[in-house]
Design a protein around this motif. Structure first.
Motif, mmCIF file in Angstrom:
data_model
loop_
_atom_site.group_PDB
_atom_site.id
_atom_site.type_symbol
_atom_site.label_atom_id
_atom_site.label_comp_id
_atom_site.label_asym_id
_atom_site.label_seq_id
_atom_site.Cartn_x
_atom_site.Cartn_y
_atom_site.Cartn_z
ATOM 1 N N LYS A 189 0.828 -1.200 0.000
ATOM 2 C CA LYS A 189 0.000 0.000 0.000
ATOM 3 C C LYS A 189 0.868 1.258 0.000
ATOM 4 N N ALA A 190 1.888 1.249 0.852
ATOM 5 C CA ALA A 190 2.785 2.416 0.908
ATOM 6 C C ALA A 190 3.492 2.625 -0.431
ATOM 7 N N SER A 191 3.831 1.543 -1.096
ATOM 8 C CA SER A 191 4.505 1.663 -2.390
ATOM 9 C C SER A 191 3.598 2.288 -3.429
ATOM 10 N N VAL A 192 2.311 1.873 -3.402
ATOM 11 C CA VAL A 192 1.362 2.444 -4.360
ATOM 12 C C VAL A 192 1.211 3.937 -4.136
ATOM 13 N N GLU A 193 1.058 4.340 -2.865
ATOM 14 C CA GLU A 193 0.942 5.766 -2.572
ATOM 15 C C GLU A 193 2.210 6.524 -2.992
ATOM 16 N N TYR A 194 3.358 5.896 -2.742
ATOM 17 C CA TYR A 194 4.626 6.547 -3.112
ATOM 18 C C TYR A 194 4.721 6.747 -4.622
ATOM 19 N N GLU A 195 4.349 5.739 -5.377
ATOM 20 C CA GLU A 195 4.400 5.846 -6.827
ATOM 21 C C GLU A 195 3.455 6.924 -7.331
ATOM 22 N N THR A 196 2.274 7.014 -6.671
ATOM 23 C CA THR A 196 1.314 8.046 -7.079
ATOM 24 C C THR A 196 1.892 9.435 -6.855
ATOM 25 N N LYS A 197 2.460 9.645 -5.668
ATOM 26 C CA LYS A 197 3.051 10.947 -5.367
ATOM 27 C C LYS A 197 4.189 11.276 -6.342
ATOM 28 N N GLN A 199 4.531 10.252 -9.436
ATOM 29 C CA GLN A 199 3.969 10.595 -10.733
ATOM 30 C C GLN A 199 3.424 12.017 -10.737
ATOM 31 N N GLU A 200 2.730 12.386 -9.645
ATOM 32 C CA GLU A 200 2.216 13.752 -9.563
ATOM 33 C C GLU A 200 3.357 14.775 -9.564
ATOM 34 N N ALA A 201 4.382 14.478 -8.782
ATOM 35 C CA ALA A 201 5.526 15.403 -8.743
ATOM 36 C C ALA A 201 6.196 15.504 -10.116
ATOM 37 N N ASN A 202 6.313 14.374 -10.793
ATOM 38 C CA ASN A 202 6.912 14.399 -12.136
ATOM 39 C C ASN A 202 6.067 15.220 -13.101
ATOM 40 N N TRP A 203 4.719 15.151 -12.964
ATOM 41 C CA TRP A 203 3.843 15.916 -13.849
ATOM 42 C C TRP A 203 4.000 17.414 -13.603
ATOM 43 N N GLU A 204 4.053 17.806 -12.320
ATOM 44 C CA GLU A 204 4.257 19.218 -12.012
ATOM 45 C C GLU A 204 5.610 19.709 -12.554
#
Length: 364
Positions: A189-197, A199-204
């Motif tokens: 679960k922590a890995s999924v949240e980390y990957e999401t964050k 990706q968002e940071a990479n998009w910004e």
């Protein structure tokens, strides 16, 4: 020369006569080219030359016999000498041959003994080397057997040790597998949240990079436009400067041509006037209208001034007056001169003298 010398040496006698007689003939300018001496003969009752001839013949015959006997003696002696020397040399050579043969036989025996001794020594040496090699081989065989046994024992121990290490590695891998499984369960679960964050940071970050690139592109275009405008302005200024320079160049060329023409004109006039520079100057001033221009300028300078010319004098006196009163007369003359001077200045400039110098009355 004696008679015997003359008889024996006819040629020498002839040469002697030539030399003596030629000395006497030289004073008359005569020269002997050839002369012959006749045969010397005895007069009747005197057989001197005949005896001399016989003596000479006998001496020659005796000398010939002596020479023959001497030659024969030398031949026989030489023959005997050669035979004796031959026999002596043969005996000497035989003796030397026997000596050398004996020496050769002794040397041969010595060499044979030496060779046999060397062969025996070599055989003994080789036998010793063979024995040493056999002993060394036995030692090496024993060492090799020992090393083989030790290697066999070490191999068995190494196999057992390797089995233990492999078993230990298997157990460790099992433990790691269980650990990773637990980590995957709790950290998924922590890995999924980390990957999401992430990706968002990479998009910004991507949006900011694109915005920065767009701004940079806009600034680059503005800089290129400014550069093009500057280049155009520079080209325009350069063209203008080039045009001005060309105009100045042509103007300078025209002035140069005009100066050359004027120089040619002046040189022609100077030559026509015979090199008189003053006459040339006057001609140029007249033809250029300089005198008319000077008169015009002078007329304009005095135009509207209405000048008045005043003439005054301090009075005349005789030359015979006393010298003691000359100084006072000069002072009186100066004072008499001032009123007309002030009057003229007032009429021409409108200026009055200061009050302390007195006032002028208008007398008509």
């Amino acid at each position: 020369m004696t008679m015997e010398e003359i008889f024996r040496g006819t040629k020498e006698f002839k040469q002697e006569v030539f030399e003596k007689v030629q000395l006497e003939l030289n004073q008359f300018g005569l020269w002997i080219y050839n002369a012959n001496v006749k045969q010397l003969v005895d007069v009747r009752g005197h057989e001197y030359f005949s005896y001399l001839g016989q003596k000479t013949q006998m001496e020659a015959a005796n000398q010939a016999r002596v020479d023959v006997a001497e030659a024969k003696m030398k031949g026989e002696i030489g023959s005997k000498l050669r035979d004796g020397q031959t026999q002596q040399n043969a005996a000497k050579i035989d003796a030397e041959t026997k000596i050398i043969s004996t020496q050769r036989q002794g040397d041969g025996k010595k060499e044979e003994i030496k060779v046999r001794t060397a062969v025996k020594v070599f055989e003994n040496l080789k036998e010793a080397e063979v024995a040493e090699a056999n002993a060394e081989l036995a030692k090496k065989k024993a060492g090799w057997a020992k090393e083989a046994h030790v290697a066999e024992v070490e191999a068995n121990k190494a196999v057992a040790l390797r089995d233990a290490e492999l078993q230990k590695e298997v157990e460790r891998m099992n433990a790691l597998t269980m650990t990773e499984k637990l980590k995957a369960e709790f950290l998924s679960k922590a890995s999924v949240e980390y990957e999401t964050k992430v990706q968002e940071a990479n998009w910004e970050l991507y949006k900011k990079q694109k915005a920065a690139e767009a701004y940079l592109y806009e600034k680059e275009k503005e800089a290129e436009a400014q550069k093009a405008a500057a280049e155009a302005a520079f080209f325009g200024r350069k063209q203008k400067v080039d045009g001005d320079f060309y105009a100045k160049l042509k103007e300078a060329e025209g002035l140069k041509a005009l100066a050359e023409a004027q120089g040619t004109y002046i040189r022609t006039l100077l030559d026509a006037m015979g090199g008189d520079y003053a006459a040339l100057r006057d001609y140029l001033m007249i033809s250029g209208g300089m005198f008319q221009e000077v008169a015009k300028i002078n007329a304009q300078a005095v135009h509207g001034l209405q000048p008045k010319i005043s003439i005054w004098t301090n009075g005349g006196h005789g030359q015979g007056e006393a010298g003691g009163t000359d100084a006072m007369k000069e002072v009186a003359g100066v004072y008499k001169m001032l009123p007309p001077l002030f009057k003229t200045v007032q009429e021409q400039t409108g200026m009055l003298p200061p009050a302390w110098m007195g006032a002028m009355t208008d007398k008509n």
